[in-house]
Design a protein around this motif. Structure first.
Motif, short mmCIF file in Angstrom:
data_model
loop_
_atom_site.label_atom_id
_atom_site.label_comp_id
_atom_site.label_asym_id
_atom_site.label_seq_id
_atom_site.Cartn_x
_atom_site.Cartn_y
_atom_site.Cartn_z
N LEU A 1 4.08 5.50 -5.58
CA LEU A 1 4.13 5.72 -7.17
C LEU A 1 2.71 6.54 -7.67
O LEU A 1 3.06 7.31 -8.69
CB LEU A 1 3.59 4.23 -7.60
N LEU A 2 1.71 6.53 -6.89
CA LEU A 2 0.78 7.53 -7.10
C LEU A 2 1.55 9.09 -7.02
O LEU A 2 1.14 9.83 -8.03
CB LEU A 2 -0.42 7.38 -6.38
N HIS A 3 2.21 9.29 -5.96
CA HIS A 3 2.77 10.59 -5.62
C HIS A 3 3.69 11.03 -6.90
O HIS A 3 3.57 12.24 -7.58
CB HIS A 3 3.41 10.53 -4.62
N ALA A 4 4.53 9.88 -7.41
CA ALA A 4 5.47 10.16 -8.45
C ALA A 4 4.81 10.38 -9.73
O ALA A 4 5.02 11.20 -10.48
CB ALA A 4 6.43 8.91 -8.47
N HIS A 5 3.71 9.79 -9.81
CA HIS A 5 2.91 9.92 -11.05
C HIS A 5 2.16 11.42 -11.26
O HIS A 5 2.31 11.91 -12.22
CB HIS A 5 1.70 8.73 -11.22
N ASN A 6 1.78 11.89 -10.03
CA ASN A 6 1.20 13.21 -9.94
C ASN A 6 2.22 14.10 -10.18
O ASN A 6 2.14 15.26 -10.96
CB ASN A 6 0.71 13.42 -8.43
N HIS B 1 0.83 -1.24 0.06
CA HIS B 1 -0.01 0.08 -0.08
C HIS B 1 0.83 1.07 0.12
O HIS B 1 0.48 2.18 -0.62
CB HIS B 1 -0.82 -0.03 1.28
N GLN B 2 1.78 1.23 0.76
CA GLN B 2 2.97 2.64 1.02
C GLN B 2 3.45 2.63 -0.37
O GLN B 2 3.84 3.60 -0.96
CB GLN B 2 3.86 1.92 1.85
N GLN B 3 3.95 1.41 -1.13
CA GLN B 3 4.67 1.43 -2.37
C GLN B 3 3.54 2.20 -3.33
O GLN B 3 3.91 2.93 -4.38
CB GLN B 3 5.04 0.17 -2.98
#
Length: 221
Positions: A165-170, A159-161
């Protein structure tokens, strides 16, 4: 009416009455006497069946006006025979149930007398095996709980990963937006520079023409 049919009918009525009496007496008997009486009754039922079939064949061979009457009577005899068979089944079932109860009771008493030290030993061994099985179940449950905790920990890491990944995508999406805006600004600047070049070129050309015009005017005058 057919004399043959009347003869069969008379024999059936006598046999039915005799079987009814035997059923009543068989209900009051037990043991071998009851079995013997039931054997006689079953043989009589077979004879009654044979008489019914004979009456049916004889009735169907007669004229329609007579046949209808005889077949009606024959249906009554068949119902009577079915009632006798049901009574015999009831008596036989009661006898079988009693025998089964006696056999079960005798078997239970024999089993109770056969309890020995060897059986007690086997019982103790079974109890020990049961305790061992219980311990193994407890160990298996402990291992299962540990596996479940490990699974929960892995899920939390995943979940943390996923959040990372979502933060990096944003972030990449924001950079892409900035690049797009910069590209638009550079395109606008390039267009303005091109337009300015045309304007400056036009001004220089106008100045050159003006100078040439002035020189020409001075030279001619």
């Amino acid at each position: 009416m057919s004399q043959v049919f009347e003869g069969y009918e008379r024999q059936y009525c006598e046999l039915s009455a005799n079987l009814t009496r035997k059923c009543a007496s068989a209900s009051a008997l037990d043991g071998e006497q009851k079995k013997q009486k039931l054997t006689e009754i079953k043989a009589g039922l077979d004879d009654a069946d044979a008489l019914i079939r004979k009456m049916d064949l004889e009735a169907r061979s007669l004229q329609p006006s007579i046949k209808a009457t005889l077949l009606s009577k024959l249906r009554e005899y068949r119902n009577d025979l079915n009632n006798l068979k049901s009574e015999v089944k009831r008596i036989t079932s009661g006898n079988a149930n009693q025998a089964a109860r006696d056999e079960l009771l005798g078997s239970g008493m024999a089993d109770a007398r056969m309890v020995s030290a060897d059986q007690r030993g086997r019982l103790l061994m079974s109890t020990e095996r049961l305790n061992q099985s219980t311990d193994r179940i407890k160990e298996s449950r402990k291992a299962m709980l540990e596996t479940e905790e490990l699974g929960v920990s892995i899920l939390q890491d995943l979940h943390q990963q996923r959040e990372s990944l979502l933060h990096a995508h944003n972030t990449l999406h924001g950079v892409d937006d900035n690049i797009s805006r910069s590209k638009k600004i550079l395109t606008n600047m390039s267009r303005r520079m091109s337009r300015n070049k045309w304007i400056i070129g036009s001004i220089i050309a106008a100045l050159v023409l003006a100078i040439l015009f002035i020189l020409y005017f001075k030279l001619t005058h």
